[in-house]
Design a protein around this motif. Structure first.
Motif, PDB file in Angstrom:
ATOM      1  N   LEU A  50       0.513  -1.297  -0.107  1.00 23.28           N
ATOM      2  CA  LEU A  50      -0.026   0.586   0.226  1.00 23.28           C
ATOM      3  C   LEU A  50       0.984   1.167   0.060  1.00 23.28           C
ATOM      4  O   LEU A  50       0.773   1.995  -0.913  1.00 23.28           O
ATOM      5  CB  LEU A  50      -1.326   0.244   0.987  1.00 23.28           C
ATOM      6  N   VAL A  51       1.902   1.382   0.410  1.00 26.67           N
ATOM      7  CA  VAL A  51       2.793   2.669   1.497  1.00 26.67           C
ATOM      8  C   VAL A  51       3.144   2.463  -0.429  1.00 26.67           C
ATOM      9  O   VAL A  51       3.613   3.888  -0.419  1.00 26.67           O
ATOM     10  CB  VAL A  51       3.524   2.217   2.062  1.00 26.67           C
ATOM     11  N   GLN A  52       3.893   1.386  -0.362  1.00 29.78           N
ATOM     12  CA  GLN A  52       4.938   1.204  -2.101  1.00 29.78           C
ATOM     13  C   GLN A  52       3.660   2.241  -3.107  1.00 29.78           C
ATOM     14  O   GLN A  52       4.268   3.300  -4.370  1.00 29.78           O
ATOM     15  CB  GLN A  52       5.405   0.247  -2.351  1.00 29.78           C
ATOM     16  N   SER A  53       2.589   1.604  -3.036  1.00 30.58           N
ATOM     17  CA  SER A  53       1.452   1.722  -4.163  1.00 30.58           C
ATOM     18  C   SER A  53       1.338   3.562  -4.265  1.00 30.58           C
ATOM     19  O   SER A  53       1.098   4.443  -5.448  1.00 30.58           O
ATOM     20  CB  SER A  53      -0.487   1.447  -4.513  1.00 30.58           C
ATOM     21  N   VAL A 157       6.434  -6.942 -16.922  1.00 31.73           N
ATOM     22  CA  VAL A 157       5.945  -5.356 -16.501  1.00 31.73           C
ATOM     23  C   VAL A 157       4.937  -5.599 -15.596  1.00 31.73           C
ATOM     24  O   VAL A 157       3.967  -4.885 -16.404  1.00 31.73           O
ATOM     25  CB  VAL A 157       5.741  -4.790 -17.929  1.00 31.73           C
ATOM     26  N   ASN A 158       6.068  -4.918 -14.629  1.00 28.42           N
ATOM     27  CA  ASN A 158       4.505  -4.016 -13.430  1.00 28.42           C
ATOM     28  C   ASN A 158       3.524  -5.631 -12.913  1.00 28.42           C
ATOM     29  O   ASN A 158       2.878  -5.894 -12.684  1.00 28.42           O
ATOM     30  CB  ASN A 158       4.032  -3.428 -13.319  1.00 28.42           C
ATOM     31  N   TYR A 159       5.006  -7.129 -13.171  1.00 27.47           N
ATOM     32  CA  TYR A 159       4.743  -8.430 -12.663  1.00 27.47           C
ATOM     33  C   TYR A 159       3.346  -8.928 -13.923  1.00 27.47           C
ATOM     34  O   TYR A 159       3.168 -10.228 -12.985  1.00 27.47           O
ATOM     35  CB  TYR A 159       3.680  -8.284 -11.433  1.00 27.47           C
ATOM     36  N   GLU A 160       3.181  -8.798 -14.895  1.00 27.30           N
ATOM     37  CA  GLU A 160       2.524  -9.288 -16.042  1.00 27.30           C
ATOM     38  C   GLU A 160       3.398  -9.771 -17.216  1.00 27.30           C
ATOM     39  O   GLU A 160       4.592  -9.325 -16.875  1.00 27.30           O
ATOM     40  CB  GLU A 160       1.452  -7.963 -16.830  1.00 27.30           C
ATOM     41  N   GLU A 198       0.187  -2.203  -7.557  1.00 33.94           N
ATOM     42  CA  GLU A 198       1.367  -2.062  -6.452  1.00 33.94           C
ATOM     43  C   GLU A 198       0.138  -2.613  -5.299  1.00 33.94           C
ATOM     44  O   GLU A 198      -0.276  -2.543  -4.271  1.00 33.94           O
ATOM     45  CB  GLU A 198       1.847  -0.808  -5.747  1.00 33.94           C
ATOM     46  N   ARG A 199      -1.103  -1.137  -5.894  1.00 35.16           N
ATOM     47  CA  ARG A 199      -2.099  -1.150  -5.110  1.00 35.16           C
ATOM     48  C   ARG A 199      -3.361  -2.314  -4.819  1.00 35.16           C
ATOM     49  O   ARG A 199      -3.897  -2.797  -4.290  1.00 35.16           O
ATOM     50  CB  ARG A 199      -3.252  -0.087  -5.860  1.00 35.16           C
ATOM     51  N   GLY A 203      -4.288  -5.572  -2.315  1.00 32.78           N
ATOM     52  CA  GLY A 203      -5.622  -6.020  -2.531  1.00 32.78           C
ATOM     53  C   GLY A 203      -6.775  -5.019  -2.552  1.00 32.78           C
ATOM     54  O   GLY A 203      -8.215  -5.431  -2.282  1.00 32.78           O
ATOM     55  N   PHE A 204      -6.916  -3.800  -3.726  1.00 34.12           N
ATOM     56  CA  PHE A 204      -7.767  -2.617  -3.368  1.00 34.12           C
ATOM     57  C   PHE A 204      -7.630  -2.918  -5.260  1.00 34.12           C
ATOM     58  O   PHE A 204      -6.874  -2.809  -5.851  1.00 34.12           O
ATOM     59  CB  PHE A 204      -6.928  -1.842  -3.313  1.00 34.12           C
TER      60      PHE A 204
END
Length: 251
Positions: A50-53, A157-160, A198-199, A203-204
């Motif tokens: 969350l803070v990383q987002s 890319v961004n875990y995709e 990251e969001r 979990g959002f």
């Protein structure tokens, strides 16, 4: 050593750290995360996402925020944040490009892909081309096994996933990202940016339908199961009265 020292802070060093970057909305979402767990400290991993987002990395302010919300010491938060490579110590670009350089992908060309991208971006591991967080900025990293050996060499890319890559294809992908485009991943939903990913890891899912839409399987991955079905192959079943080996004695 400097980077580690900056990240391993004491309570006295972080006492004056300003956490106001985390506004009321973020604090309310932190409360939602904490409510998912019977013990608040169990919420630390998604809290770090969350803070990383919000900031694009885990800063001293992010660690202090997590510590305050979870009734932990900053040292406890720092110990977790420095253990996992997914928590970044420096601000990331709009996109995080992770190139698998583990054995299988390396043999198939992963090292060549990483070298080509590093030369194009003029950065090394965890280096960022462009101003972190701005459109078209790229953070490059080499990653250990990305669990897609049947589709190697792969990058994320961004875990995709972007499967069956070559240096040429990878360069085209990164150049498109730098232009502000978001090429579709080989598998999975439409591409987000790093902070958006990251969001989701926190979990959002602001648009759940969109974030779960997209192919999740590849022909190569299912090839063995398809052959078995076509040829009538089955695994031998275990008899109901099969004698199991004794459990080892506790010592």
């Amino acid at each position: 050593m400097t980077e580690q020292f900056e990240f391993t802070t004491t309570e006295e060093q972080t006492g004056a750290v300003d956490t106001s970057v985390f506004g009321e909305d973020t604090r309310a979402e932190a409360k939602q995360i904490i409510a998912r767990y019977p013990e608040s400290r169990s919420a630390l991993l998604p809290m770090l996402h969350l803070v990383q987002s919000v900031q694009g990395h885990v800063s001293p302010a992010g660690m202090k925020f997590c510590a305050e919300e979870l009734a932990l010491s900053v040292a406890e938060v720092s110990a977790v944040a420095t253990f996992y490579t997914m928590y970044k110590r420096k601000p990331c670009g709009q996109h995080l490009v992770s190139v698998c350089t583990n054995t299988m992908c390396a043999v198939l060309g992963g090292d060549a892909i990483y070298k080509a991208l590093g030369e194009h971006l003029d950065v090394g591991h965890e280096g960022t081309a462009g101003e972190p967080g701005t459109e078209g900025s790229i953070t490059l990293e080499h990653a250990e096994c990305l669990a897609a050996c049947d589709l190697g060499p792969v990058l994320q890319v961004n875990y995709e996933y972007y499967d069956n890559q070559t240096p040429e294809k990878a360069l085209e992908l990164v150049e498109a990202l730098q232009r502000g485009e978001k090429p579709a991943p080989t598998r999975g939903p439409a591409l987000s940016d790093f902070r958006g990913a990251e969001r989701q890891l926190a979990g959002f899912f602001d648009d759940l339908d969109e974030t779960v839409t997209g192919p999740s399987q590849a022909t190569e991955t299912n090839r063995g199961a398809s052959l078995a079905q076509d040829r009538g192959w089955t695994a031998p079943s275990m008899p109901d009265d099969a004698e199991l080996p004794p459990l080892p004695e506790k010592k």
